[in-house]
Design a protein around this motif. Structure first.
Motif, mmCIF file in Angstrom:
data_model
loop_
_atom_site.group_PDB
_atom_site.id
_atom_site.type_symbol
_atom_site.label_atom_id
_atom_site.label_comp_id
_atom_site.label_asym_id
_atom_site.label_seq_id
_atom_site.Cartn_x
_atom_site.Cartn_y
_atom_site.Cartn_z
ATOM 1 N N MET A 1 38.901 39.040 46.685
ATOM 2 C CA MET A 1 38.072 37.980 47.253
ATOM 3 C C MET A 1 36.818 37.750 46.402
ATOM 4 S SD MET A 1 37.694 35.765 49.636
ATOM 5 C CE MET A 1 36.439 34.799 50.450
ATOM 6 N N MET A 2 36.119 38.851 46.056
ATOM 7 C CA MET A 2 34.920 38.748 45.214
ATOM 8 C C MET A 2 35.259 38.168 43.856
ATOM 9 S SD MET A 2 32.793 42.202 45.975
ATOM 10 C CE MET A 2 32.118 42.565 47.593
ATOM 11 N N GLN A 3 36.402 38.588 43.319
ATOM 12 C CA GLN A 3 36.807 38.100 42.004
ATOM 13 C C GLN A 3 37.075 36.604 42.053
ATOM 14 O OE1 GLN A 3 40.166 40.159 40.397
ATOM 15 N NE2 GLN A 3 40.042 39.145 38.414
ATOM 16 N N ALA A 4 37.710 36.143 43.120
ATOM 17 C CA ALA A 4 38.004 34.715 43.255
ATOM 18 C C ALA A 4 36.718 33.906 43.356
ATOM 19 C CB ALA A 4 38.869 34.471 44.499
ATOM 20 N N THR A 5 35.756 34.457 44.115
ATOM 21 C CA THR A 5 34.473 33.762 44.252
ATOM 22 C C THR A 5 33.761 33.656 42.916
ATOM 23 O OG1 THR A 5 34.274 34.589 46.503
ATOM 24 C CG2 THR A 5 32.275 33.787 45.453
ATOM 25 N N ARG A 6 33.799 34.751 42.124
ATOM 26 C CA ARG A 6 33.146 34.718 40.805
ATOM 27 C C ARG A 6 33.821 33.713 39.894
ATOM 28 N NH1 ARG A 6 33.277 40.314 41.085
ATOM 29 N NH2 ARG A 6 34.801 40.424 39.394
ATOM 30 N N GLN A 7 35.152 33.632 39.972
ATOM 31 C CA GLN A 7 35.866 32.671 39.136
ATOM 32 C C GLN A 7 35.498 31.240 39.530
ATOM 33 O OE1 GLN A 7 39.956 33.786 39.696
ATOM 34 N NE2 GLN A 7 39.885 35.382 38.110
ATOM 35 N N GLN A 8 35.342 31.008 40.873
ATOM 36 C CA GLN A 8 34.974 29.672 41.322
ATOM 37 C C GLN A 8 33.589 29.303 40.816
ATOM 38 O OE1 GLN A 8 34.638 29.316 45.568
ATOM 39 N NE2 GLN A 8 34.994 27.117 45.551
ATOM 40 N N LYS A 9 32.628 30.248 40.888
ATOM 41 C CA LYS A 9 31.281 29.985 40.382
ATOM 42 C C LYS A 9 31.292 29.739 38.887
ATOM 43 C CE LYS A 9 28.680 32.573 43.841
ATOM 44 N NZ LYS A 9 27.755 33.660 44.079
ATOM 45 N N SER A 10 32.073 30.538 38.173
ATOM 46 C CA SER A 10 32.143 30.381 36.722
ATOM 47 C C SER A 10 32.694 29.028 36.347
ATOM 48 C CB SER A 10 33.016 31.500 36.135
ATOM 49 O OG SER A 10 33.140 31.328 34.753
ATOM 50 N N THR A 480 27.197 41.341 37.567
ATOM 51 C CA THR A 480 28.518 41.888 37.260
ATOM 52 C C THR A 480 28.574 43.371 37.598
ATOM 53 O OG1 THR A 480 28.824 40.276 35.483
ATOM 54 C CG2 THR A 480 30.221 42.228 35.440
ATOM 55 N N ALA A 481 27.522 44.098 37.210
ATOM 56 C CA ALA A 481 27.479 45.528 37.512
ATOM 57 C C ALA A 481 27.436 45.778 39.013
ATOM 58 C CB ALA A 481 26.272 46.157 36.836
ATOM 59 N N ASN A 482 26.651 44.986 39.730
ATOM 60 C CA ASN A 482 26.541 45.159 41.181
ATOM 61 C C ASN A 482 27.852 44.844 41.888
ATOM 62 O OD1 ASN A 482 23.856 45.955 41.129
ATOM 63 N ND2 ASN A 482 23.089 43.857 41.294
ATOM 64 N N ASP A 483 28.505 43.752 41.435
ATOM 65 C CA ASP A 483 29.793 43.391 42.046
ATOM 66 C C ASP A 483 30.848 44.446 41.761
ATOM 67 O OD1 ASP A 483 28.731 41.109 43.108
ATOM 68 O OD2 ASP A 483 29.449 39.783 41.512
ATOM 69 N N ALA A 484 30.826 44.989 40.525
ATOM 70 C CA ALA A 484 31.796 46.045 40.183
ATOM 71 C C ALA A 484 31.566 47.280 41.045
ATOM 72 C CB ALA A 484 31.677 46.394 38.705
ATOM 73 N N ALA A 485 30.291 47.619 41.259
ATOM 74 C CA ALA A 485 29.974 48.769 42.098
ATOM 75 C C ALA A 485 30.408 48.531 43.533
ATOM 76 C CB ALA A 485 28.479 49.044 42.048
#
Length: 505
Positions: A1-10, A480-485
């Motif tokens: 879900m987080m990854q999809a959101t980041r892709q949408q923002k990108s 990116t670091a915070n989302d990965a954590a």
């Protein structure tokens, strides 16, 4: 879900905002322009001449309402920052949209036959409703503009389109009021004395404000999940109200923008307050047609100038254009003293070069309105990097507070200079040559000095395009670091849950 959101923002950031979204967002500024122009042109006249409220009473209404507005702006900004900022901003905007029209209509539609105190109370409550509604819409609306893009130049494009909408709203409100509601129908009868005309105007402009604001809300609502914002740690509650304000003021870039903007607003308000005095006594041009022509020249040129300078702005740092705009506008203001008036090259009664001067002031001065909000968007990034929090609402709320205070200071300054430096002018059709020249000084030299000080102060501003880009790189790395954590924590929780299920089995 987080990854999809980041892709949408990108994806959104890579392709930039569509012109449709920028225009729909910018249209919202028409609501603010209509309210400002309507009150500036008719508020005092309607209350005192049409409804018969003593000038002191309506002065109290204006002063108390301004204080309320000055408090509401930063407080609404504070409330709409922090956790779930995006959703809160859309909710506040909608609440303001649904009530602003009623506030404007209510002010210009008091019940017939009210005595002094009930009329005072009605106008005060209507002012409170309108100013609260516009604060609830405007501050989240401006903060939302920061989240629409992280691109250094696209931010200027967003604020520039918003400034164009403001000019259009100003011209619409000023022209429609005279053409539609106060058009002379019967010879010798002043339509501006008809209370029903004000009620119709208030209703029409109230609907116009609501429609413009709703256009901005509905045009940006589909983007609410993909808007740029802070990472999870940045979305924590910003703390107490006064603490949030103090922390914002610790940022040197913000202090420079706030102080410089304060000086510009004081200069513009002093200049506007003395406009009729300048036209009547200094250049000896009378009549509402002349007054309307100067304003039309200023705002039309400002609209064209915004289109022009938006294209040019991509080649320069924002604060350099701001300094250029303030300096040129200061020179043009001095020209109003040196070129016009008795014994000067362009003399008196010469309206064509005067209109050219107002047009030049609008063309070059328009940058002073759309650049500060764009620069404030960059300051938001810098503030996030330093403090770990995003404070778009607080920053724009304090800018709104600064504008309110600056306007009040300007009125006091203009009135004080008029009484103590120029001399009494009330009820006088003619003034001494010294008094007339001093009107020119207050109208031209005082604002020019304030603009010059604003330009000099901006020389210390350090947020260049390259600096902002470096800040945004650091912020992206942090997110990116915070989302990965955060994903790692989620994965650990899922594994722990699976192990517990196996043990139970």
């Amino acid at each position: 879900m987080m990854q999809a959101t980041r892709q949408q923002k990108s994806s959104t950031s890579a392709h930039g905002l569509s012109s449709r979204v920028k225009i729909m967002y910018g249209v919202g500024e028409i609501a603010n322009a209509v309210k400002t122009v309507t009150f500036a042109l008719y508020g005092l006249f309607f209350a005192t001449v049409v409804k018969g409220l003593p000038g002191t009473w309506i002065g109290v209404v204006a002063f108390v309402s301004m204080l309320w507005d000055a408090f509401m702006d930063p407080y609404v900004g504070h409330l709409t920052d922090g956790a779930q900022a995006k959703s809160k901003r859309f909710k506040f905007m909608l609440a303001g949209i649904l009530t602003m029209g009623a506030g404007l209509w209510g002010f210009f539609s008091p019940p017939h036959g009210l005595s002094t105190f009930p009329l005072f109370a009605w106008l005060l409550m209507a002012s409170f409703l309108l100013r609260t509604a516009t604060s609830m819409f405007s501050i989240p609306y401006y903060a939302l503009g920061v989240n629409l893009s992280r691109d250094y130049h696209e931010r200027t494009s967003i604020t520039g389109i918003r400034n164009m909408a403001s000019a259009i709203g100003t011209l619409l409100a000023a022209s429609l009021s005279f053409i539609v509601f106060f058009r002379e129908k019967v010879a010798g009868v002043d339509p501006k004395l008809d209370p029903t005309a004000y009620s119709a105007m208030g209703l029409t402009f109230g609907v116009m404000m609501t429609a413009a604001a709703f256009t901005a809300w509905s045009g940006t609502l589909p983007l609410r999940h993909s808007l740029e914002g802070g990472s999870r740690p940045m979305q924590q509650a910003p703390g107490n109200f006064l603490g949030s304000m103090r922390e914002s003021l610790r940022n040197p870039s913000f202090r420079i923008i706030l102080t410089s903007f304060f000086l510009v607003v004081v200069g513009l308000a002093v200049n506007a307050s003395l406009l009729i005095h300048y036209l009547k006594y200094y250049v000896e041009i009378n009549g509402s047609v002349a007054l309307g022509s100067t304003q039309a020249a200023f705002y039309t040129a400002g609209l064209l100038g915004t289109v022009f300078w938006l294209r040019i702005s991509r080649k320069f740092d924002k604060h350099h254009l701001y300094i250029f705009s303030a300096a040129v506008t200061a020179v043009l203001m001095l020209g109003g003293l040196a070129l016009f008036g008795q014994g000067h090259p362009l003399g008196t009664g010469n309206i064509r070069p005067l209109l050219m001067g107002y047009g030049c002031a609008g063309f070059f001065g328009c940058m002073l309105w759309f650049l500060p909000p764009s620069m404030l968007a960059d300051v938001t990034d810098e503030s996030e990097l330093i403090t770990g929090r995003r404070r778009e609402g607080a920053l724009f709320g304090m800018l709104g507070f600064c504008k309110q205070v600056a306007t009040g200071v300007a009125i006091l300054l203009a009135g004080g200079l008029l009484d103590r430096f120029v001399g009494p002018v009330a009820g006088k059709s003619q003034l001494s040559g010294v008094a007339v020249f001093r009107i020119g000084i207050v109208y031209s030299v005082v604002p020019a000095a304030l603009f010059t000080a604003a330009a000099i102060l901006m020389l210390n501003y350090k947020l260049t395009r390259s600096r902002v880009e470096l800040i945004q790189v650091e912020l992206r790395q942090r997110r990116t670091a915070n989302d990965a954590a955060a994903e790692g924590e989620l994965t650990a929780v899922e594994i722990s849950g699976e192990e517990q299920v196996k043990e139970i089995g």
